[in-house]
Design an enzyme around this catalytic site. Structure first.
Site, PDB file in Angstrom:
ATOM      1  N   ASP A 115      44.987  43.820  44.361  1.00  9.22           N
ATOM      2  CA  ASP A 115      43.587  43.433  44.455  1.00  9.22           C
ATOM      3  C   ASP A 115      42.909  44.360  45.443  1.00  9.22           C
ATOM      4  OD1 ASP A 115      41.352  41.296  44.095  1.00  9.22           O
ATOM      5  OD2 ASP A 115      41.544  41.528  46.266  1.00  9.22           O
TER       6      ASP A 115
ATOM      7  N   GLU B  79      43.366  45.775  39.106  1.00  7.99           N
ATOM      8  CA  GLU B  79      42.156  45.270  38.466  1.00  7.99           C
ATOM      9  C   GLU B  79      41.290  46.424  38.001  1.00  7.99           C
ATOM     10  OE1 GLU B  79      39.999  42.955  41.258  1.00  7.99           O
ATOM     11  OE2 GLU B  79      40.427  44.292  42.939  1.00  7.99           O
TER      12      GLU B  79
ATOM     13  N   ASP C 182      42.814  37.228  48.974  1.00  9.50           N
ATOM     14  CA  ASP C 182      43.081  38.491  48.295  1.00  9.50           C
ATOM     15  C   ASP C 182      44.484  38.511  47.687  1.00  9.50           C
ATOM     16  OD1 ASP C 182      40.567  39.509  48.933  1.00  9.50           O
ATOM     17  OD2 ASP C 182      41.246  40.214  50.884  1.00  9.50           O
TER      18      ASP C 182
END
Length: 389
Positions: A180, A259, A352
């Protein structure tokens, strides 16, 4: 590309600047030719036709004739695949090159004897019309058929040898990790490991001094050089961090899921137009600077370069709102930037890291397929991206 710091003498630097000027001039001529093209008109000249035109221009211009034909032809050679990439939809349209910003040229047909080592710290590379130019031998120089010499805004020269590096091997354990990317915490991995990019150096004082200087003055040029050196140092620190972090992660995991952020869209200006001015422009500008300072794109690109076929891009939708333990999506579960507390199962942890575990699951979490949802589910996609940071 294996890049090394180049240290030319003042005389050699003058010739290098001439090479850059010739390459920039030929490139801009090709851009101008392409600008005249329009649907229904005859197409612009190709590489072979442009080379013939270059020969005519060299015969008519002593300034061009004094330069290296290799440097000038390679500028055209670089322009040809750039246009093909634009028409294929994979690259932007080639634009004008400006003095002081796009300085550089390429040399091809490099022979093994054109690069030699002097001692443990120094080496030499042979440049047309110049001869031997010293560079810092910081690591082994690969066998390359071409190299590119560039000059950055801080006035530093570099030589980069064109080679395809070997991929970084994985551990072979089959371990999967999710990553992340955020603003406060640059990288959070699904196993709890975190990475923080170095923060930018302060340039407020130099920017104010530059704004007060008169355009075209020597003081303005000095202030611009000082500011460029600090920004170049920032870029070097960010690049060094990205190289080390990507190498460490590539060696530690076999499958890496990251991501799929649209960084260009996320950092788009909110100024708007005169007819429709934007809102909260200063805050959005600060967020854009913070995002760009993290080096998200550089890290992802270098990670994919080192681990071909081992990186998967996952949609970031709702990864910051979903509990990694019970899969419940709740927009109120993220109590703060760092704390995630699930109201369904009671799980509490770093927000996170929780998002990274959802990314490691390998799919975007949506309100279908049996996912449990609490609270309102309607949310703008861009806001979810910012919240995931």
């Amino acid at each position: 590309m294996s890049r090394y710091r180049l240290y030319p003498t003042p005389v050699q630097e003058a010739v290098l600047r001439e090479h850059c000027a010739h390459a920039r001039y030929v490139w801009n001529l090709a851009v101008e030719q392409q600008a005249w093209w329009a649907p229904g008109r005859k197409g612009p000249p190709g590489f072979a036709a442009q080379c013939r035109q270059l020969s005519e221009a060299r015969a008519a211009s002593p300034w061009l004739a004094a330069g290296s034909v290799i440097v000038q032809q390679q500028a055209l050679r670089d322009f040809d695949p750039a246009m093909r990439g634009f028409f294929a939809g994979t690259h932007r349209k080639p634009g004008w090159r400006k003095r002081g910003r796009n300085e550089g040229f390429r040399i091809v047909a490099v022979k093994p004897g054109d690069v030699r080592r002097l001692n443990r710290r120094w080496g030499q590379v042979k440049v047309p019309k110049i001869g031997w130019v010293r560079f810092r031998w910081s690591r082994a120089v690969p066998d390359a058929k071409s190299y590119r010499i560039t000059r950055d805004r801080a006035g530093r020269w570099h030589v980069a040898f064109a080679v395809i590096p070997e991929p970084v091997p994985g551990p072979g354990t089959g371990q999967i990790v999710g990553i992340d990317r955020g603003v406060k915490l640059t990288l959070a991995l699904s196993d709890g490991t975190t990475y923080q990019a170095p923060g930018p150096l302060s340039t407020v004082r130099l920017q104010r001094r530059l704004a007060r200087c008169q355009r075209g003055s020597n003081r303005r040029d000095q202030a611009r050089q000082r500011l460029a050196k600090i920004r170049a140092r920032d870029a070097d620190r960010r690049k060094d961090w990205a190289e080390k972090a990507s190498t460490t992660i590539a060696r530690s995991y076999d499958l890496i899921r990251i991501e799929d952020l649209k960084i260009k869209n996320m950092t788009r200006s909110a100024a708007g137009t005169l007819a429709e001015p934007g809102t909260n422009v200063a805050g959005k500008s600060g967020l854009n600077r913070s995002i760009l300072a993290q080096g998200w794109g550089l890290f992802a690109r270098r990670l994919e370069d080192k681990t071909p076929g081992r990186v998967e891009r996952i949609s970031p939708e709702y990864t910051s709102q979903t509990c990694s333990q019970c899969r419940t999506r709740d927009r109120e579960a993220r109590e703060s930037q760092a704390v995630f507390r699930c109201r369904a199962c009671g799980y509490c942890g770093n927000a996170d890291v929780n998002a990274a575990r959802n990314i490691a699951a390998g799919h975007a979490v949506k309100a279908r397929g049996g996912d449990r949802v609490t609270g309102p589910v309607k949310r703008e996609p861009q806001n979810d991206l910012l919240l995931a940071s």
